[in-house]
Each structure stands twice: as C-alpha cells, then as structure tokens.
Write a protein that holds these residues in place. Structure first.
Motif, PDB file in Angstrom:
ATOM      1  N   VAL A  27      32.544  79.373-103.674  1.00  0.00           N
ATOM      2  CA  VAL A  27      31.763  78.222-103.191  1.00  0.00           C
ATOM      3  C   VAL A  27      32.061  77.965-101.711  1.00  0.00           C
ATOM      4  CG1 VAL A  27      31.519  75.704-103.363  1.00  0.00           C
ATOM      5  CG2 VAL A  27      31.454  77.106-105.429  1.00  0.00           C
ATOM      6  N   PHE A  28      33.325  77.984-101.348  1.00  0.00           N
ATOM      7  CA  PHE A  28      33.680  77.747 -99.947  1.00  0.00           C
ATOM      8  C   PHE A  28      33.197  78.876 -99.037  1.00  0.00           C
ATOM      9  CE2 PHE A  28      36.243  74.232-101.336  1.00  0.00           C
ATOM     10  CZ  PHE A  28      36.221  73.382-100.240  1.00  0.00           C
ATOM     11  N   LEU A  29      33.256  80.112 -99.510  1.00  0.00           N
ATOM     12  CA  LEU A  29      32.725  81.219 -98.705  1.00  0.00           C
ATOM     13  C   LEU A  29      31.217  81.090 -98.513  1.00  0.00           C
ATOM     14  CD1 LEU A  29      34.481  84.563 -99.686  1.00  0.00           C
ATOM     15  CD2 LEU A  29      34.494  83.382 -97.503  1.00  0.00           C
ATOM     16  N   ILE A  30      30.504  80.758 -99.577  1.00  0.00           N
ATOM     17  CA  ILE A  30      29.051  80.587 -99.480  1.00  0.00           C
ATOM     18  C   ILE A  30      28.714  79.466 -98.505  1.00  0.00           C
ATOM     19  CG2 ILE A  30      27.028  79.792-100.780  1.00  0.00           C
ATOM     20  CD1 ILE A  30      28.133  81.425-103.167  1.00  0.00           C
ATOM     21  N   ALA A  31      29.544  78.431 -98.470  1.00  0.00           N
ATOM     22  CA  ALA A  31      29.308  77.323 -97.531  1.00  0.00           C
ATOM     23  C   ALA A  31      29.684  77.709 -96.106  1.00  0.00           C
ATOM     24  CB  ALA A  31      30.099  76.095 -97.970  1.00  0.00           C
ATOM     25  N   GLY A  32      30.707  78.516 -95.933  1.00  0.00           N
ATOM     26  CA  GLY A  32      31.226  78.804 -94.600  1.00  0.00           C
ATOM     27  C   GLY A  32      30.547  79.947 -93.867  1.00  0.00           C
ATOM     28  N   VAL A  33      30.159  80.985 -94.567  1.00  0.00           N
ATOM     29  CA  VAL A  33      29.605  82.177 -93.910  1.00  0.00           C
ATOM     30  C   VAL A  33      28.351  81.865 -93.092  1.00  0.00           C
ATOM     31  CG1 VAL A  33      28.501  84.412 -94.359  1.00  0.00           C
ATOM     32  CG2 VAL A  33      30.687  83.866 -95.425  1.00  0.00           C
ATOM     33  N   PRO A  34      27.378  81.116 -93.607  1.00  0.00           N
ATOM     34  CA  PRO A  34      26.193  80.831 -92.775  1.00  0.00           C
ATOM     35  C   PRO A  34      26.515  80.063 -91.492  1.00  0.00           C
ATOM     36  CG  PRO A  34      25.734  80.325 -95.063  1.00  0.00           C
ATOM     37  CD  PRO A  34      27.203  80.601 -94.965  1.00  0.00           C
ATOM     38  N   GLY A  82      37.804  76.381 -91.644  1.00  0.00           N
ATOM     39  CA  GLY A  82      38.486  75.846 -92.825  1.00  0.00           C
ATOM     40  C   GLY A  82      37.844  76.343 -94.105  1.00  0.00           C
ATOM     41  N   GLU A  83      36.508  76.278 -94.176  1.00  0.00           N
ATOM     42  CA  GLU A  83      35.813  76.751 -95.371  1.00  0.00           C
ATOM     43  C   GLU A  83      36.011  78.249 -95.576  1.00  0.00           C
ATOM     44  OE1 GLU A  83      32.213  73.446 -95.531  1.00  0.00           O
ATOM     45  OE2 GLU A  83      31.754  75.472 -94.824  1.00  0.00           O
ATOM     46  N   LEU A  84      35.932  79.018 -94.505  1.00  0.00           N
ATOM     47  CA  LEU A  84      36.111  80.467 -94.625  1.00  0.00           C
ATOM     48  C   LEU A  84      37.516  80.833 -95.071  1.00  0.00           C
ATOM     49  CD1 LEU A  84      34.143  81.608 -91.470  1.00  0.00           C
ATOM     50  CD2 LEU A  84      33.504  82.019 -93.856  1.00  0.00           C
ATOM     51  N   LEU A  85      38.514  80.254 -94.436  1.00  0.00           N
ATOM     52  CA  LEU A  85      39.900  80.568 -94.801  1.00  0.00           C
ATOM     53  C   LEU A  85      40.224  80.121 -96.213  1.00  0.00           C
ATOM     54  CD1 LEU A  85      41.732  79.810 -91.436  1.00  0.00           C
ATOM     55  CD2 LEU A  85      41.425  82.039 -92.550  1.00  0.00           C
ATOM     56  N   VAL A  86      39.794  78.926 -96.571  1.00  0.00           N
ATOM     57  CA  VAL A  86      40.027  78.442 -97.938  1.00  0.00           C
ATOM     58  C   VAL A  86      39.377  79.404 -98.935  1.00  0.00           C
ATOM     59  CG1 VAL A  86      39.346  76.631 -99.574  1.00  0.00           C
ATOM     60  CG2 VAL A  86      40.436  76.015 -97.422  1.00  0.00           C
ATOM     61  N   GLY A  87      38.139  79.798 -98.660  1.00  0.00           N
ATOM     62  CA  GLY A  87      37.443  80.704 -99.569  1.00  0.00           C
ATOM     63  C   GLY A  87      38.176  82.020 -99.760  1.00  0.00           C
ATOM     64  N   VAL A  88      38.542  82.649 -98.667  1.00  0.00           N
ATOM     65  CA  VAL A  88      39.225  83.945 -98.739  1.00  0.00           C
ATOM     66  C   VAL A  88      40.581  83.808 -99.422  1.00  0.00           C
ATOM     67  CG1 VAL A  88      40.309  85.757 -97.351  1.00  0.00           C
ATOM     68  CG2 VAL A  88      38.019  84.951 -96.772  1.00  0.00           C
ATOM     69  N   LEU A  92      41.749  85.525-103.024  1.00  0.00           N
ATOM     70  CA  LEU A  92      42.899  86.438-103.062  1.00  0.00           C
ATOM     71  C   LEU A  92      44.086  85.862-103.832  1.00  0.00           C
ATOM     72  CD1 LEU A  92      42.919  87.712 -99.367  1.00  0.00           C
ATOM     73  CD2 LEU A  92      42.110  88.933-101.411  1.00  0.00           C
ATOM     74  N   GLY A  93      44.081  84.567-104.053  1.00  0.00           N
ATOM     75  CA  GLY A  93      45.245  83.942-104.681  1.00  0.00           C
ATOM     76  C   GLY A  93      46.435  83.946-103.745  1.00  0.00           C
ATOM     77  N   LEU A  94      46.194  83.767-102.466  1.00  0.00           N
ATOM     78  CA  LEU A  94      47.232  83.808-101.437  1.00  0.00           C
ATOM     79  C   LEU A  94      47.389  82.415-100.834  1.00  0.00           C
ATOM     80  CD1 LEU A  94      49.170  85.461 -99.663  1.00  0.00           C
ATOM     81  CD2 LEU A  94      47.225  85.947 -98.168  1.00  0.00           C
ATOM     82  N   LEU A  95      48.630  81.938-100.807  1.00  0.00           N
ATOM     83  CA  LEU A  95      48.903  80.572-100.325  1.00  0.00           C
ATOM     84  C   LEU A  95      47.982  79.577-101.033  1.00  0.00           C
ATOM     85  CD1 LEU A  95      49.286  81.301 -96.495  1.00  0.00           C
ATOM     86  CD2 LEU A  95      51.116  81.045 -98.189  1.00  0.00           C
ATOM     87  N   THR A  96      47.893  79.740-102.334  1.00  0.00           N
ATOM     88  CA  THR A  96      46.914  78.999-103.128  1.00  0.00           C
ATOM     89  C   THR A  96      47.138  77.501-103.069  1.00  0.00           C
ATOM     90  OG1 THR A  96      46.675  80.886-104.585  1.00  0.00           O
ATOM     91  CG2 THR A  96      45.899  78.765-105.420  1.00  0.00           C
ATOM     92  N   ARG A  97      48.366  77.062-103.182  1.00  0.00           N
ATOM     93  CA  ARG A  97      48.601  75.609-103.138  1.00  0.00           C
ATOM     94  C   ARG A  97      48.212  75.026-101.786  1.00  0.00           C
ATOM     95  NH1 ARG A  97      54.150  75.164-106.654  1.00  0.00           N
ATOM     96  NH2 ARG A  97      53.098  74.607-108.598  1.00  0.00           N
ATOM     97  N   LEU A  98      48.534  75.715-100.722  1.00  0.00           N
ATOM     98  CA  LEU A  98      48.161  75.247 -99.391  1.00  0.00           C
ATOM     99  C   LEU A  98      46.645  75.250 -99.219  1.00  0.00           C
ATOM    100  CD1 LEU A  98      48.943  74.398 -96.515  1.00  0.00           C
ATOM    101  CD2 LEU A  98      49.078  76.834 -95.944  1.00  0.00           C
ATOM    102  N   SER A  99      45.990  76.349 -99.591  1.00  0.00           N
ATOM    103  CA  SER A  99      44.538  76.417 -99.419  1.00  0.00           C
ATOM    104  C   SER A  99      43.816  75.448-100.344  1.00  0.00           C
ATOM    105  CB  SER A  99      44.039  77.851 -99.613  1.00  0.00           C
ATOM    106  OG  SER A  99      44.386  78.355-100.873  1.00  0.00           O
ATOM    107  N   ALA A 100      44.330  75.219-101.538  1.00  0.00           N
ATOM    108  CA  ALA A 100      43.714  74.236-102.436  1.00  0.00           C
ATOM    109  C   ALA A 100      43.903  72.819-101.895  1.00  0.00           C
ATOM    110  CB  ALA A 100      44.295  74.355-103.843  1.00  0.00           C
ATOM    111  N   THR A 101      45.010  72.565-101.220  1.00  0.00           N
ATOM    112  CA  THR A 101      45.214  71.264-100.586  1.00  0.00           C
ATOM    113  C   THR A 101      44.217  71.057 -99.451  1.00  0.00           C
ATOM    114  OG1 THR A 101      47.560  71.284-101.179  1.00  0.00           O
ATOM    115  CG2 THR A 101      46.906  69.802 -99.397  1.00  0.00           C
ATOM    116  N   VAL A 102      43.980  72.100 -98.660  1.00  0.00           N
ATOM    117  CA  VAL A 102      42.973  72.018 -97.598  1.00  0.00           C
ATOM    118  C   VAL A 102      41.591  71.807 -98.219  1.00  0.00           C
ATOM    119  CG1 VAL A 102      41.856  73.262 -95.702  1.00  0.00           C
ATOM    120  CG2 VAL A 102      44.341  73.343 -95.960  1.00  0.00           C
TER     121      VAL A 102
END
Length: 160
Positions: A27-34, A82-88, A92-102
């Motif tokens: 969802v965040f990638l779809i919002a951020g890429v455009p 923010g949307e792109l990084l959160v999405g990626v 990937l399941g990388l820094l998930t708690r931090l990215s989910a907080t963002v």
C-alpha cells in the motif's frame, strides 16, 4: 511442552502478521511510487489549501497552516520518501518496528489532515494505523523477514 493446537495457533498468528506487513508495505509503495514521477509539491499544496485547511481537526490546523503549507516542498519530499522507504522496509521485513512506527505517524497525520477519527467508517488511514501498531507490537519482521537475521545477531534490540 506445547500442544499441537498451540503450535498451530502461533504459526497462524505469525503468518497473519506477515500478510499484514507485506500488504501495508505494498500500500505504501503504491502510494509513494507515483509521487516520484513528478513534483508532488503542487498536489500536496492543493490538498492542503482546498481540503485539509477546512476539514482538518482544529488542534491540527495551525500546524498545517504555519508549518506544512509554507514548507510544502520539504513535506512533499518527506512524504514521498517516507512512503517509499516504509513500503520497501515492510515488504523486506527489515527494521520492521521502526518502519511500522513511521507508517503509524504518517497515517495519523493523514487522518488528522482529513479531519477523520479512528472510528470514522471511511477512514482507511485508521485501519492502516492499527495494522502499523500490530506490526510494532508483534515484531512482524522476525517471520519471513530480514529482521530474523538481525534478531539472531542482536536479540535484545527493540528495532526488530
């Protein structure tokens, strides 16, 4: 010793978190890429001037008028990246708690700017905020995510 039913419940709970994590990441990638394809600043400015300033919560309106609108170019870049990084990171399941907080902070800001509350029936932002909170609490990147490798190396870190 755990019973087979308890083991199955644990597996299903972890699988549900993985599904939510990947879904929210997409969802965040779809919002951020455009937003990368052009300058998002005019779109953000139009949203702020035509909708958010009128519909946002009174406690949030001053922030939009005094901070976000005069710095729309900066906030457009912050939202896009923010949307792109959160999405990626969520996919990937990388820094998930931090990215989910963002993700939680982003969706709460979107919700407040639209004048929505968590109990507003049409508030998908509220649903995304709750999913984000579940991902933070559940350490969702430790299952089928890169956080599992980080957790083995640094098991006491709150980031994964």
């Amino acid at each position: 010793m755990r019973l087979p039913g308890e083991i199955l419940q644990g597996i299903l709970a972890r699988a549900a978190l993985v599904l939510l994590r990947v879904y929210l990441g997409v969802v965040f990638l779809i919002a951020g890429v455009p937003k990368l394809w052009g300058d998002f600043t005019p779109g953000l400015t139009a949203f702020l001037e035509q909708r958010a300033i009128e519909q946002s919560h009174p406690f949030y309106r001053g922030f939009l008028q005094d901070v976000v609108l005069p710095n729309a170019q900066l906030f457009a870049a912050l939202v896009t990246w923010g949307e792109l990084l959160v999405g990626v990171l969520l996919i990937l399941g990388l820094l998930t708690r931090l990215s989910a907080t963002v993700a939680l902070l982003l969706t709460l800001n979107y919700m407040f700017a639209k004048g929505a509350w968590p109990w507003t029936p049409s508030s998908n932002d509220a649903a995304f905020a709750v999913i984000s909170l579940a991902l933070v609490i559940g350490a969702a990147g430790r299952t089928l995510g890169l956080d599992s490798m980080l957790a083995r190396r640094w098991p006491r870190s709150a980031l994964w």
